[in-house]
Write a protein that holds these residues in place. Sequence first.
Motif, PDB file in Angstrom:
ATOM      1  N   ARG A 271      -3.854   1.033  42.291  1.00  0.00           N
ATOM      2  CA  ARG A 271      -3.544  -0.288  42.635  1.00  0.00           C
ATOM      3  C   ARG A 271      -2.490  -0.167  43.408  1.00  0.00           C
ATOM      4  O   ARG A 271      -2.454  -0.838  44.604  1.00  0.00           O
ATOM      5  CB  ARG A 271      -3.239  -1.256  41.396  1.00  0.00           C
ATOM      6  N   VAL A 272      -1.402   0.504  43.261  1.00  0.00           N
ATOM      7  CA  VAL A 272      -0.679   0.816  44.111  1.00  0.00           C
ATOM      8  C   VAL A 272      -0.628   1.316  45.420  1.00  0.00           C
ATOM      9  O   VAL A 272      -0.339   0.995  46.664  1.00  0.00           O
ATOM     10  CB  VAL A 272       0.583   1.667  43.439  1.00  0.00           C
ATOM     11  N   ALA A 273      -1.704   2.033  45.478  1.00  0.00           N
ATOM     12  CA  ALA A 273      -2.111   2.789  46.525  1.00  0.00           C
ATOM     13  C   ALA A 273      -2.757   1.737  47.721  1.00  0.00           C
ATOM     14  O   ALA A 273      -2.487   1.775  48.833  1.00  0.00           O
ATOM     15  CB  ALA A 273      -3.207   4.093  46.244  1.00  0.00           C
ATOM     16  N   GLU A 274      -3.567   0.944  47.143  1.00  0.00           N
ATOM     17  CA  GLU A 274      -4.157  -0.162  47.759  1.00  0.00           C
ATOM     18  C   GLU A 274      -2.933  -1.064  48.591  1.00  0.00           C
ATOM     19  O   GLU A 274      -3.497  -1.416  49.592  1.00  0.00           O
ATOM     20  CB  GLU A 274      -5.319  -0.734  46.933  1.00  0.00           C
ATOM     21  N   VAL A 275      -1.976  -1.534  47.700  1.00  0.00           N
ATOM     22  CA  VAL A 275      -1.193  -2.412  48.239  1.00  0.00           C
ATOM     23  C   VAL A 275      -0.300  -1.649  49.160  1.00  0.00           C
ATOM     24  O   VAL A 275      -0.092  -2.196  50.344  1.00  0.00           O
ATOM     25  CB  VAL A 275      -0.327  -2.734  47.016  1.00  0.00           C
ATOM     26  N   CYS A 276       0.129  -0.539  48.767  1.00  0.00           N
ATOM     27  CA  CYS A 276       1.309   0.260  49.629  1.00  0.00           C
ATOM     28  C   CYS A 276       0.606   0.953  50.799  1.00  0.00           C
ATOM     29  O   CYS A 276       1.345   1.399  51.986  1.00  0.00           O
ATOM     30  CB  CYS A 276       1.895   1.474  49.030  1.00  0.00           C
ATOM     31  N   GLY A 277      -0.480   1.193  50.841  1.00  0.00           N
ATOM     32  CA  GLY A 277      -1.271   2.079  51.772  1.00  0.00           C
ATOM     33  C   GLY A 277      -1.029   3.308  52.024  1.00  0.00           C
ATOM     34  O   GLY A 277      -0.759   3.892  53.076  1.00  0.00           O
ATOM     35  N   ILE A 278      -0.771   3.915  50.568  1.00  0.00           N
ATOM     36  CA  ILE A 278      -0.580   5.487  50.775  1.00  0.00           C
ATOM     37  C   ILE A 278      -1.511   6.036  49.540  1.00  0.00           C
ATOM     38  O   ILE A 278      -2.126   5.131  48.887  1.00  0.00           O
ATOM     39  CB  ILE A 278       0.845   5.796  50.073  1.00  0.00           C
ATOM     40  N   PRO A 279      -1.691   7.455  49.631  1.00  0.00           N
ATOM     41  CA  PRO A 279      -2.835   7.838  48.644  1.00  0.00           C
ATOM     42  C   PRO A 279      -2.145   7.822  47.183  1.00  0.00           C
ATOM     43  O   PRO A 279      -0.892   7.998  47.032  1.00  0.00           O
ATOM     44  CB  PRO A 279      -2.705   9.555  49.119  1.00  0.00           C
ATOM     45  N   ALA A 280      -3.213   7.651  46.327  1.00  0.00           N
ATOM     46  CA  ALA A 280      -2.623   7.344  44.864  1.00  0.00           C
ATOM     47  C   ALA A 280      -2.017   8.677  44.271  1.00  0.00           C
ATOM     48  O   ALA A 280      -1.158   8.555  43.558  1.00  0.00           O
ATOM     49  CB  ALA A 280      -4.227   7.234  44.112  1.00  0.00           C
ATOM     50  N   GLU A 281      -2.258   9.829  44.952  1.00  0.00           N
ATOM     51  CA  GLU A 281      -1.973  11.031  44.420  1.00  0.00           C
ATOM     52  C   GLU A 281      -0.309  11.299  44.950  1.00  0.00           C
ATOM     53  O   GLU A 281       0.387  11.808  44.257  1.00  0.00           O
ATOM     54  CB  GLU A 281      -2.790  12.148  44.938  1.00  0.00           C
ATOM     55  N   GLN A 282      -0.004  10.648  45.940  1.00  0.00           N
ATOM     56  CA  GLN A 282       1.636  10.490  46.450  1.00  0.00           C
ATOM     57  C   GLN A 282       2.153   9.843  45.234  1.00  0.00           C
ATOM     58  O   GLN A 282       3.350   9.976  45.091  1.00  0.00           O
ATOM     59  CB  GLN A 282       1.489  10.134  47.797  1.00  0.00           C
ATOM     60  N   VAL A 283       1.563   8.454  44.864  1.00  0.00           N
ATOM     61  CA  VAL A 283       2.465   7.651  43.747  1.00  0.00           C
ATOM     62  C   VAL A 283       2.564   8.821  42.375  1.00  0.00           C
ATOM     63  O   VAL A 283       3.613   8.765  42.150  1.00  0.00           O
ATOM     64  CB  VAL A 283       1.664   6.514  43.370  1.00  0.00           C
ATOM     65  N   ARG A 284       1.613   9.447  41.897  1.00  0.00           N
ATOM     66  CA  ARG A 284       1.734  10.211  40.915  1.00  0.00           C
ATOM     67  C   ARG A 284       2.766  11.410  41.038  1.00  0.00           C
ATOM     68  O   ARG A 284       3.584  11.537  40.241  1.00  0.00           O
ATOM     69  CB  ARG A 284      -0.009  10.933  40.648  1.00  0.00           C
ATOM     70  N   SER A 285       2.446  12.089  42.208  1.00  0.00           N
ATOM     71  CA  SER A 285       3.463  13.304  42.487  1.00  0.00           C
ATOM     72  C   SER A 285       4.959  12.705  42.527  1.00  0.00           C
ATOM     73  O   SER A 285       5.942  13.247  42.159  1.00  0.00           O
ATOM     74  CB  SER A 285       3.221  13.765  43.999  1.00  0.00           C
ATOM     75  N   LEU A 286       5.328  11.621  43.125  1.00  0.00           N
ATOM     76  CA  LEU A 286       6.400  10.959  43.080  1.00  0.00           C
ATOM     77  C   LEU A 286       7.038  10.588  41.780  1.00  0.00           C
ATOM     78  O   LEU A 286       8.370  11.086  41.600  1.00  0.00           O
ATOM     79  CB  LEU A 286       6.512   9.692  44.094  1.00  0.00           C
ATOM     80  N   ALA A 287       6.261  10.102  41.064  1.00  0.00           N
ATOM     81  CA  ALA A 287       6.508   9.974  39.413  1.00  0.00           C
ATOM     82  C   ALA A 287       7.007  11.187  38.535  1.00  0.00           C
ATOM     83  O   ALA A 287       7.697  11.347  38.054  1.00  0.00           O
ATOM     84  CB  ALA A 287       5.488   9.122  38.795  1.00  0.00           C
ATOM     85  N   ARG A 288       5.919  12.107  39.102  1.00  0.00           N
ATOM     86  CA  ARG A 288       6.228  13.614  38.314  1.00  0.00           C
ATOM     87  C   ARG A 288       7.365  13.989  39.052  1.00  0.00           C
ATOM     88  O   ARG A 288       8.133  14.556  37.679  1.00  0.00           O
ATOM     89  CB  ARG A 288       5.051  14.401  38.985  1.00  0.00           C
ATOM     90  N   ASP A 289       7.643  14.158  40.037  1.00  0.00           N
ATOM     91  CA  ASP A 289       9.216  14.494  40.650  1.00  0.00           C
ATOM     92  C   ASP A 289      10.352  13.904  39.798  1.00  0.00           C
ATOM     93  O   ASP A 289      11.251  14.551  39.352  1.00  0.00           O
ATOM     94  CB  ASP A 289       9.338  14.356  41.996  1.00  0.00           C
ATOM     95  N   TYR A 290      10.218  12.458  39.717  1.00  0.00           N
ATOM     96  CA  TYR A 290      11.071  11.784  39.241  1.00  0.00           C
ATOM     97  C   TYR A 290      11.469  12.040  37.485  1.00  0.00           C
ATOM     98  O   TYR A 290      12.315  12.096  37.121  1.00  0.00           O
ATOM     99  CB  TYR A 290      11.102  10.335  39.435  1.00  0.00           C
ATOM    100  N   GLY A 291      10.230  11.866  36.886  1.00  0.00           N
ATOM    101  CA  GLY A 291      10.084  12.030  35.669  1.00  0.00           C
ATOM    102  C   GLY A 291      10.645  13.385  35.224  1.00  0.00           C
ATOM    103  O   GLY A 291      11.090  13.591  33.963  1.00  0.00           O
ATOM    104  N   GLN A 292      10.171  14.396  35.876  1.00  0.00           N
ATOM    105  CA  GLN A 292      10.366  15.761  35.475  1.00  0.00           C
ATOM    106  C   GLN A 292      11.885  16.011  35.620  1.00  0.00           C
ATOM    107  O   GLN A 292      12.321  16.835  34.704  1.00  0.00           O
ATOM    108  CB  GLN A 292       9.588  16.771  36.300  1.00  0.00           C
TER     109      GLN A 292
END
Length: 708
Positions: A278-299
Amino acid sequence: MPSSIRISPNVSFEKASGKVRGACPHDCPDTCALLTTVENGVAVKVQGNPAHPQTGGVLCTKVSRYTERSYHPDRILQPLKRVGPKGSGKFETVNWDAALGEIAGRLQAIAQRNPEAIVPYSYAGTMGLVQSESMAARFFNKLGASLLERTICSAAGGEGLVQTLGGKVGMKVEFFAEAKLILIWGSNSIASNLHFWRYVQEAKRQGAKIICIDPRRTETAEKCHEHIALRPGTDAALALGLMHELIVNDWLDHAYIESHTIGWPLLRERALLWNPERVAEVCGIPAEQVRSLARDYGQCFAKGEPAAIRLNYGMQRVHGGGNATRAVACLPALTGAWRHRAGGMLLSSSGTVPVNRAALQRPDLLAGRQPRLLNMISIGDDLLRESSAAFGPKIEALIVYNSNPVAVAPESGKVVQGFAREDLFTVVLEHFQTDTADYADFILPATTQLEHWDVHGAYGHTDVLLNQPAIAPVGQARPNTEIFRGLAARMGWTEPCFLEDDETLCRTAFSHPDGDRVDFNELLDKGFATLPVPDAPFAEGRFPTPSGKCEFFSARLAAQGLDGLPNHVPNHEAAGSSASYPLAMISPPARNFLNSSFVNVKSLRDIESEPVLEIHADDALARGISTGTVVKVFNQRGNYRVKAEVSARARPGVVHGLGIWWRKLGLDGTNVNQLTSQQLTDLGHGPVFYDCLVEVQAEVQADTAPAS
């Protein structure tokens, strides 16, 4: 140049040689400490003060050339009175007594009918507390003029911070150097926050990962490990998507959430609606980029390492800017990043500055009156309104200082119409004949920072600074304070507060009945003082909210009938919502200008060359546009002619109208604000400069060589 010129009733300035400590006055988070070298009463060099840790002896290109601005051949050095039609720029010189006498007489006549027909218009042409807030505020309070809601820069983000963290507060900027992950969110730090970038570079050398979140591939984005080019106005959606991933992967500091936050169950429920797709559709970016950013922050939380977020104001100049700030401000509390002095976030630190605004501005002079409040964003509409019960009296007089509204206010076609009214009495305090000054009845020459006293807080660090005059006022220029003192005297006002000199006002700014938090003698000796702020201010909670906690849910917003939780609020002009205007436009500042300041400094304008519209190659190809093509950028509010630059800085579907050029320097006497709207943000009544749909058409074909 005279050897001795009075710059306030009790202070004179003598010719001298040596180095004088000062402060940069411009609207920038860095608030640098300056050293001005003076030889025989002439400023020959302005440099950063190496004794000030935040400045470190380094200035940006703009301010390092400040002498070029103070001694500019086009500088206004004596009062001018209009002799041609409004907007013609035709003036004759007059003496100060004649100018102040006629201005006071005109204002008195209007005030006798209704003082609210008089409007002050000012913002951050100087960030100094004395030259922007003191004598001018006293003058207009005594007069009973309309009040101005000063929202044109940071109101939405500021209100978002207040509703979540309790104020414009955050981590100390110097500790970004120790972070292991830095998210630079909505900031071109190399251009607009240079000294913060120094800390980023230090962290990078120590192995930190740097990620830039920005629709435009800025100079900063190019230097980061990763650039996330989301659509304008979708930052809250991305923040909620990060929360979703933090929850499902349990990258959460449950103890911190339990002890130091309010509203977690409700925020958790909302965030779980925002999966990466859903984020990818709204933001116009790949869904994996959302997951990767969250992974960097969460790790970072999982490893016990500090993660830091540097927000800036670009991301809040859209309809949902306040909610976007709220959403991002929730993230450090979810992972307990505030436990580290190098963790948390920073948008503004101005809430730590102990300014005694009541003593400076003297609201008691209102004598119980409550004048109407006008938002500076709607000046275009307001200048064209007639008197009515809902609006109040028609605006008959406008006093402009520290601002250039004809260039910087949105929907400038209407702004120009309003300023062109022959029945509008307009006074402009200025250094140069700006777009706004062209429409003045009187232009009064103001001093630059090298010529007056002032004190400064900061919104990018936790120091306060003193500016001492390095040279006598050039020509007949006078400080803003002295101009309003002169007007008060000619109005016949005798209150002692109108006689206080500028050094007294500097001392008043940080005064407090329970004891001053700033030692003024330290400011005199060093030029700066560091405020006593804890290294990790929210390690144990203690947020300056009513609850003392980070408020995921704001009861104060809910009491206003607003959503108590942060949410994605779509743009007023959302991408894809108009077939007529398919391109989103943002208007970030040109690197070598600051708002509309420095546009007339030749060495800086030569670097920028000319106004341009950055456009992605795909969008350019579809419209037959090449670099150098003159294009018409247009929407329902107006047209703007400018040269195109096909650029990798633009993402598909988004164009960049770099600003803020003076209108008179544009191809047809307009600038990018011909297209921006007077609509407001969700919180804070701020502007939506980056919430704007347009279409672009080629007007003439490009030359064979790029524009120079």
